[in-house]
Scaffold this motif. Structure first.
Motif, PDB file in Angstrom:
ATOM      1  N   HIS A 131       0.845  -1.194   0.000  1.00  0.00           N
ATOM      2  CA  HIS A 131       0.000   0.000   0.000  1.00  0.00           C
ATOM      3  C   HIS A 131       0.883   1.248   0.000  1.00  0.00           C
ATOM      4  O   HIS A 131       2.091   1.164   0.271  1.00  0.00           O
ATOM      5  CB  HIS A 131      -0.946   0.034   1.214  1.00  0.00           C
ATOM      6  CG  HIS A 131      -0.247   0.109   2.539  1.00  0.00           C
ATOM      7  ND1 HIS A 131       0.013  -0.984   3.311  1.00  0.00           N
ATOM      8  CD2 HIS A 131       0.254   1.176   3.231  1.00  0.00           C
ATOM      9  CE1 HIS A 131       0.631  -0.621   4.418  1.00  0.00           C
ATOM     10  NE2 HIS A 131       0.794   0.692   4.390  1.00  0.00           N
ATOM     11  N   LEU A 132       0.279   2.385  -0.313  1.00  0.00           N
ATOM     12  CA  LEU A 132       0.976   3.674  -0.325  1.00  0.00           C
ATOM     13  C   LEU A 132       0.401   4.591   0.738  1.00  0.00           C
ATOM     14  O   LEU A 132      -0.773   4.486   1.102  1.00  0.00           O
ATOM     15  CB  LEU A 132       0.838   4.365  -1.689  1.00  0.00           C
ATOM     16  CG  LEU A 132       1.338   3.640  -2.934  1.00  0.00           C
ATOM     17  CD1 LEU A 132       1.258   4.571  -4.132  1.00  0.00           C
ATOM     18  CD2 LEU A 132       2.739   3.112  -2.744  1.00  0.00           C
ATOM     19  N   GLU A 133       1.245   5.507   1.220  1.00  0.00           N
ATOM     20  CA  GLU A 133       0.822   6.525   2.174  1.00  0.00           C
ATOM     21  C   GLU A 133       1.380   7.874   1.733  1.00  0.00           C
ATOM     22  O   GLU A 133       2.425   7.952   1.077  1.00  0.00           O
ATOM     23  CB  GLU A 133       1.343   6.207   3.585  1.00  0.00           C
ATOM     24  CG  GLU A 133       0.857   4.889   4.155  1.00  0.00           C
ATOM     25  CD  GLU A 133       1.513   4.578   5.498  1.00  0.00           C
ATOM     26  OE1 GLU A 133       2.052   5.522   6.113  1.00  0.00           O
ATOM     27  OE2 GLU A 133       1.508   3.408   5.902  1.00  0.00           O
ATOM     28  N   PRO A 159       5.680  11.484  -7.688  1.00  0.00           N
ATOM     29  CA  PRO A 159       5.304  12.180  -6.457  1.00  0.00           C
ATOM     30  C   PRO A 159       5.858  11.461  -5.228  1.00  0.00           C
ATOM     31  O   PRO A 159       5.773  10.231  -5.147  1.00  0.00           O
ATOM     32  CB  PRO A 159       3.772  12.127  -6.474  1.00  0.00           C
ATOM     33  CG  PRO A 159       3.367  11.401  -7.685  1.00  0.00           C
ATOM     34  CD  PRO A 159       4.551  10.957  -8.434  1.00  0.00           C
ATOM     35  N   PRO A 160       6.432  12.187  -4.282  1.00  0.00           N
ATOM     36  CA  PRO A 160       6.944  11.541  -3.065  1.00  0.00           C
ATOM     37  C   PRO A 160       5.834  10.838  -2.295  1.00  0.00           C
ATOM     38  O   PRO A 160       4.783  11.417  -2.022  1.00  0.00           O
ATOM     39  CB  PRO A 160       7.508  12.724  -2.270  1.00  0.00           C
ATOM     40  CG  PRO A 160       7.826  13.765  -3.294  1.00  0.00           C
ATOM     41  CD  PRO A 160       6.748  13.626  -4.332  1.00  0.00           C
ATOM     42  N   LYS A 161       6.060   9.573  -1.988  1.00  0.00           N
ATOM     43  CA  LYS A 161       5.109   8.762  -1.227  1.00  0.00           C
ATOM     44  C   LYS A 161       5.892   7.808  -0.336  1.00  0.00           C
ATOM     45  O   LYS A 161       7.047   7.493  -0.601  1.00  0.00           O
ATOM     46  CB  LYS A 161       4.223   7.919  -2.154  1.00  0.00           C
ATOM     47  CG  LYS A 161       3.435   8.677  -3.194  1.00  0.00           C
ATOM     48  CD  LYS A 161       2.144   9.242  -2.654  1.00  0.00           C
ATOM     49  CE  LYS A 161       1.313   9.865  -3.770  1.00  0.00           C
ATOM     50  NZ  LYS A 161       0.084  10.499  -3.256  1.00  0.00           N
ATOM     51  N   VAL A 162       5.219   7.311   0.692  1.00  0.00           N
ATOM     52  CA  VAL A 162       5.740   6.190   1.472  1.00  0.00           C
ATOM     53  C   VAL A 162       5.087   4.928   0.918  1.00  0.00           C
ATOM     54  O   VAL A 162       3.860   4.835   0.868  1.00  0.00           O
ATOM     55  CB  VAL A 162       5.439   6.353   2.970  1.00  0.00           C
ATOM     56  CG1 VAL A 162       5.864   5.101   3.736  1.00  0.00           C
ATOM     57  CG2 VAL A 162       6.152   7.587   3.520  1.00  0.00           C
ATOM     58  N   ALA A 163       5.909   3.987   0.481  1.00  0.00           N
ATOM     59  CA  ALA A 163       5.414   2.742  -0.110  1.00  0.00           C
ATOM     60  C   ALA A 163       5.778   1.576   0.790  1.00  0.00           C
ATOM     61  O   ALA A 163       6.890   1.519   1.334  1.00  0.00           O
ATOM     62  CB  ALA A 163       6.001   2.544  -1.504  1.00  0.00           C
TER      63      ALA A 163
END
Length: 288
Positions: A131-133, A159-163
């Motif tokens: 999942h992504l955050e 785009p910067p994401k937490v994966a």
């Protein structure tokens, strides 16, 4: 009884390439303190420790509980140590090519071992559900400051994401290969941010072709400056790229990592339509 500690590299058929991992095929009787001590003594980014599987997990001799330790702490999942462990099992315990299943802190991870035409072994893991955050503006600014990256050096297509695919990684796109190659960061500052956000690595990515990427992974929370080939981050990136429409729902991506460190490795990331999990595979070799 002395503990046998094996050394394998993952994501390269050359022992001088890829990412080295420690592998302890029989960790019965080892406590957490001793596991951490062994990982610190080895100095690799991770060491895998195998014990008996939970009841009913899989076929005897092909199912195991696996714990992963960096020189500083236990981590929930490690892709390169999983690949190294699977290849070590195929060689050392004569299980040969076939299906394995690992019980990890992140969940159950199936691994398939196959043989190339030249007899070399490859292992492919299937991630847990990814999942992504989102990442907040202030946290992103702190990450860029620790990396000493101007915001203008980011690729706006990424785009910067937490994966997440077993561990959490902050994904940042580099606008140029030169930006990616020039990695000199504030170790303590980035470590502090990563601990606060519960990040395992920062996945820095540059797109070379529609399905080819160069990646680097700072890993200060593990006690090392950079991870040479990061299977867990590759899985997280595969989920990230698919969810954001950067690649097709069904694709095979090639990730090149470690060249800037003098340890080149190649990670294959497979995405399948209708299956949200990500498959990450590569070669491996014993380090004598």
């Amino acid at each position: 009884m002395a503990t046998e500690i094996l050394r394998y590299t993952a994501f390269s058929a050359d022992p001088a390439g890829g990412n080295p991992a420690g592998v302890v095929l029989d960790a019965r009787g080892l406590g957490e303190a001793r596991m951490l001590e062994i990982a610190a003594e080895l100095g690799y980014s991770e060491t895998a420790f195998l014990t008996a599987p939970p009841e009913g997990l899989g076929e005897e001799g092909r199912a195991f509980t696996v714990r992963y330790f960096s020189p500083k702490a236990e981590v929930p999942f490690c892709g390169h140590a999983t690949v190294a462990t699977a290849i070590a099992l195929a060689e050392r315990q004569r299980t040969g090519p076939g299906e394995l299943v690992f019980a990890t802190r992140a969940g159950t991870v199936p691994v398939s071992v196959t043989a190339d035409e030249d007899g070399g072994l490859r292992a492919t893991l299937t991630s847990v559900e990814p999942h992504l955050e989102e990442i907040g503006a202030a946290d992103l600014a702190e990450a860029l400051a620790a990396l000493d990256w101007p915001a203008a050096d980011l690729d706006p297509a990424f785009p910067p994401k937490v994966a997440y695919a077993g561990a959490r990684h902050l994904v940042l796109g580099a606008a140029t290969r030169e930006r990616l190659a020039d990695l000199s960061y504030d170790f303590a500052r980035l470590e502090a941010l990563m601990r606060r956000l519960d990040l395992t690595t920062v996945q820095l990515v540059h797109r070379a072709a529609p399905d080819v990427f160069h990646v680097r992974d700072p890993f200060p929370v593990g006690g090392v400056v950079e991870d040479p080939a990061t299977g867990a981050a590759a899985a997280a990136f595969g989920a990230y790229a698919r969810e954001l429409g950067l690649v097709p729902d069904e694709a095979v991506l090639t990730l090149h990592q470690g060249a800037d460190m003098g340890r080149p490795g190649v990670l294959s990331v497979e995405l399948r339509a209708g299956d949200s999990r990500v498959r990450v595979g590569g070669a491996g070799a014993r380090i004598l």
